[in-house]
Every structure is written in C-alpha cells, then in structure tokens.
Scaffold this motif. Sequence first.
Motif, mmCIF file in Angstrom:
data_model
loop_
_atom_site.group_PDB
_atom_site.id
_atom_site.type_symbol
_atom_site.label_atom_id
_atom_site.label_comp_id
_atom_site.label_asym_id
_atom_site.label_seq_id
_atom_site.Cartn_x
_atom_site.Cartn_y
_atom_site.Cartn_z
ATOM 1 N N GLY A 190 35.222 -8.582 -11.665
ATOM 2 C CA GLY A 190 35.134 -10.384 -11.484
ATOM 3 C C GLY A 190 35.431 -10.605 -10.119
ATOM 4 O O GLY A 190 36.813 -10.393 -9.565
ATOM 5 N N SER A 191 34.669 -11.313 -9.438
ATOM 6 C CA SER A 191 35.239 -11.764 -7.984
ATOM 7 C C SER A 191 35.162 -13.021 -7.566
ATOM 8 O O SER A 191 34.990 -13.635 -6.669
ATOM 9 C CB SER A 191 33.993 -10.785 -6.961
ATOM 10 N N GLY A 192 35.652 -13.741 -8.739
ATOM 11 C CA GLY A 192 35.736 -15.359 -8.487
ATOM 12 C C GLY A 192 37.388 -15.450 -7.788
ATOM 13 O O GLY A 192 38.001 -14.520 -7.540
ATOM 14 N N PRO A 193 37.903 -16.787 -7.891
ATOM 15 C CA PRO A 193 39.033 -16.994 -7.658
ATOM 16 C C PRO A 193 40.356 -16.008 -8.074
ATOM 17 O O PRO A 193 41.123 -15.573 -7.411
ATOM 18 C CB PRO A 193 39.511 -18.391 -7.705
ATOM 19 N N ALA A 194 40.230 -15.987 -9.452
ATOM 20 C CA ALA A 194 41.145 -15.273 -10.087
ATOM 21 C C ALA A 194 41.025 -13.544 -9.671
ATOM 22 O O ALA A 194 42.169 -12.920 -9.416
ATOM 23 C CB ALA A 194 40.998 -15.176 -11.817
ATOM 24 N N GLY A 195 40.100 -13.152 -9.481
ATOM 25 C CA GLY A 195 39.781 -11.774 -8.966
ATOM 26 C C GLY A 195 40.353 -11.666 -7.591
ATOM 27 O O GLY A 195 40.831 -10.662 -7.222
ATOM 28 N N ALA A 197 39.150 -9.930 -14.854
ATOM 29 C CA ALA A 197 39.073 -11.441 -14.287
ATOM 30 C C ALA A 197 37.702 -12.241 -14.208
ATOM 31 O O ALA A 197 37.294 -12.702 -13.317
ATOM 32 C CB ALA A 197 39.755 -11.571 -13.020
ATOM 33 N N TYR A 198 36.842 -11.800 -15.163
ATOM 34 C CA TYR A 198 35.387 -12.386 -15.209
ATOM 35 C C TYR A 198 35.083 -13.535 -15.770
ATOM 36 O O TYR A 198 33.913 -13.918 -15.843
ATOM 37 C CB TYR A 198 34.425 -10.944 -15.900
ATOM 38 N N GLY A 199 36.201 -14.356 -16.105
ATOM 39 C CA GLY A 199 36.315 -15.889 -16.357
ATOM 40 C C GLY A 199 35.546 -16.156 -17.701
ATOM 41 O O GLY A 199 35.452 -15.159 -18.688
ATOM 42 N N ALA A 200 34.654 -17.191 -17.655
ATOM 43 C CA ALA A 200 33.830 -17.663 -18.706
ATOM 44 C C ALA A 200 32.562 -18.092 -18.467
ATOM 45 O O ALA A 200 32.256 -18.895 -17.796
ATOM 46 C CB ALA A 200 34.547 -18.937 -19.190
ATOM 47 N N GLU A 201 31.612 -17.320 -19.125
ATOM 48 C CA GLU A 201 30.197 -17.434 -18.764
ATOM 49 C C GLU A 201 29.282 -17.860 -19.993
ATOM 50 O O GLU A 201 28.257 -17.554 -19.951
ATOM 51 C CB GLU A 201 29.623 -16.128 -18.160
ATOM 52 N N SER A 202 29.867 -18.333 -20.936
ATOM 53 C CA SER A 202 29.294 -18.900 -22.051
ATOM 54 C C SER A 202 29.896 -20.077 -22.386
ATOM 55 O O SER A 202 30.651 -20.877 -21.552
ATOM 56 C CB SER A 202 29.660 -18.090 -23.352
ATOM 57 N N ASP A 203 29.348 -20.766 -23.406
ATOM 58 C CA ASP A 203 29.643 -22.298 -23.476
ATOM 59 C C ASP A 203 30.119 -22.460 -25.270
ATOM 60 O O ASP A 203 29.921 -21.750 -26.257
ATOM 61 C CB ASP A 203 28.458 -23.303 -23.552
#
Length: 486
Positions: free
Chosen positions: A28-33, A116-122
């Motif tokens: 995961g390459s968002g802020p957390a990553g 750290a791949y976050g949340a990609e669903s709802d």
Amino acid sequence: MVIYRASSWLSRAFSTVSSHPLRVCIVGSGPAGFYTAEKMLKAHQEAQVDIVDRLPTPFGLVRSGVAPDHPETKVVVNQFSRVAQHERCSFFGNVFLGSSISLCELRKLYDVVVLAYGAESDRVLGIPGEDLAGIYSAREFVWWYNGHPDCVGLNPDLKSTDTAVILGQGNVALDVARILLRPTAELATTDIASHALAALKESNIRKVYLVGRRGPVQAACTTKELRELLGIRDLYVHIQKEDLHKTPVDEEELKNNRIQRRIYELLSKAVTTGPSHPSPGQRELHFVFFRKPDRFLQSHERISHVAGVRLEKTSLHGVEPGKQIAVGTKQFEDLGCGMALKSIGYKSKPVDGLPFDNQQGIVPNIKGRVLSDTSTDSQLVEEGLYVCGWLKRGPSGIIGTNLYCAEETVASISEDVEQGLLKSTSRSPKPGREGLLQLLDDRNVRVLPFTAWEKIDSEERRRGSINNKPREKLATWEELLKVAGE
C-alpha cells in the motif's frame, strides 16, 4: 510491454546496503505506507524497504480521495516522492496482493511485512432497495471524479434529476456535496478528472440533502470542510430551526469540545444570516438532522431506479457521559430524489492468510502487531507481520493521523528487532527484493517502478498545462500502463 527483471536493475540498490539488511515490504502506497517507509528508513540504517501497490500510481487517497479543489492537502506527495527516491527504498506498482503474489509468499521473502492497503470497499446499510440504480457509495463517486481507474466507468446520471440525497454528514459527504454544488468554472482549474467535469457541466442537480442520524451538535465533519461548503457562491442553505435546539446534554457536549462548538456556530449562523427562501434557479443545500434511512423507494416511471428515501425520525439517548446515540421513533417521512449517495464509511478487505475482524473491518492488532488468534486471551502475534493506517484502526482521521499511526507500528517493529523476535534476521537472510522481482518475473507480472510513475506524472502535467490545470489525470488502466511503458 515492459517487464522489469530482477537481475537487470538491482545492482545499485544492493550496493548501498549491508550484506544482511533488514528486508521490509510495505503493501500500500498511501499516506500510511509512505509514513511507515519513512520512519523505517530513519529508524534502521540497514533496512531495505520495498513499497508495493496494485495501482501504477502511488499516494493512495492523496491522489484518489482528496478533493480536487484541495490542492494544498496534496503537497505531501513531494515528501512521499523523496521517500520513494531514497537509495534504500523502491516502489513497485501494478503488483496485486492475492493474485500477483500471496501474503504467505511475501512473508517468506521478507523479514517484515507491513500491510497498509487501506479500505477499498464500502459499508452497507442493509436496508430494502439498496441495490436500485441511481444509488452509489460516496467512495465510488469520489474515485470517479478523482480519476481512479476502477471507477472511470461509473457514469452517474446527473441529468435525469434535480435532487441528490447524501446519507452521512462527515467530511467525505461534504466533499461530495461541494463537488455537486460548486460552479464548474471553479472546478475547471483543478485536477478533477475530465470525464467528471464534463458530466458536472451538464448536471441538472440543484438540490442536495445531507442526512444525519444525530443533530448539529454531533455533526461529524471538520470546520474547514463545513466552512468551504457553506461558502459556495450563491448557495441557499436550509436547516430546520427546531433542529438547532440544544438540550442540557448537548450543552455539556459543546462545553467540552471546541471543534463541535465551532461547527454548531457555523450551522446556526448559516440559518440566521441567509435568506428564508431560495431564489429561482438558485442551488440549494439542505441539512437534514435526526433522520436515519429506513428504505430506498423505487420509481414508478423508471423500473429498478431510486425515486427517494424513506427516513425514520430519531431522538438522542445518552449512553455514557458525553455520548448520545440516535434511536428510531417509528415516525417516517419520504424524501424524493433521483440519485442517492451513501457516505457511511469505507471498509477494508481481507486477504488469504490474514486474521480479520469482519465486524469492525480491521485486522486485530496490538500497536500494529497482527494478532494471530483473537478467540483466546493469549493474544499471540504473527511473527514479522504488522498493519498501519485504516487497516489497523478503521477508516478515520486525516492524512496526518497516519504519521502517528506509522510511528507506533515502526516502534513495535523496532522493539521486535531488538529483542530478536524476527528470527530470520539472525539466520540466513531472506531474499527480499531480489526474490520478489524474480517471482514476479517468473509469473510475467509487469512491475512498474517509480520511474514509470514519473512518466505518468510528467504526461499528466503536460496535458494539464494545455487546459490551465495542474494535471489532466490518466483515468484508465490502458492509458496508465501505456504511458508508464513509453
């Protein structure tokens, strides 16, 4: 097609680290990553850090979640780019956890794996009519106007109705409302996706309802987001005056929370200073408090299409000091609309081999250490496996929240390294980056390094300059992969 082979471009990277580096993979390459990578590189001078992401583009929600008219929030990508260009760090895009490579395989290749791949669903409401056409999740809509390749084909119908209902009153809900109501001439100079700008220019939506279960005292947004929404030029804002009535419990809540106090003041001011009725053709924003969705209503004219939302009135009940929950009163009313957006929260997805709490939508952990068995009180941890960001704590907070989240996770990793709990660091070294690239090469996975992103970035900026925009996003997988390989 360009395939980067393990043997052809690793010599420089390996020459800069010790012969037995701590090999770390961040998914995961968002802020957390990126914050985790930055902290790891600083904390461990011998660490070799690889960041993998399923997209060809890095930066996660900074690119696909932050509203296009918030460019100042995106400046953090400059910091993240410096991390990616660090001599002991590499970015690998177009690598899918689960299909390109499994979690089990990553753990065999690396001493430390941080998810750290976050949340990609709802999250879902679970009410009748939720599958009707014209109903979208706020995540999908945000990805659509931000040019995420997974949602380029969403094509929300903005022409067939003048009314949209947004369920939720958090920052994402306010972002969506602002994009729907803001003059498109102002959006045209942002990095909004071209397909979204074209659709918004032809939009017939003039009324947006923001629906919340609780009252203005408990509104879940921040002052910045609210101030921006209320500040839209020539916008009529409506709130039922009785909804602004405060109970003694509300007064106590406001007394202890400066931010909530300011939000309440902004909402009250919007009611008292604005006109009592909208002028002809004026765009309207309605805050609807003390209501929860009971069901979606189906159109009689358009089969299987939403025509409204049945709302149940709620009242607040105190459950503990400073906390009130909304309880249904069995009184209902219908709110007509041709489009509905659910802004009730993002949700993380589990992968094979990962302990997961489906109810909370997170990976069970202690300070970032993944727990292997939550059915007992022993709290055994998975060796070398960690989490950070929304996967760790749930979808909450701002970009900066991930900095503190990463600090905690990296502190846990450092403790485990010092105590010799990552056993492989004292045995024969794991293959790390070289092993990853060899495995992906064997599977003909096209790995895109940070230089491929730089090509995408350069092309987007070039196209944007033609239209007086900071960038014109490449919004399809085909375009992204084509430019990345040029």
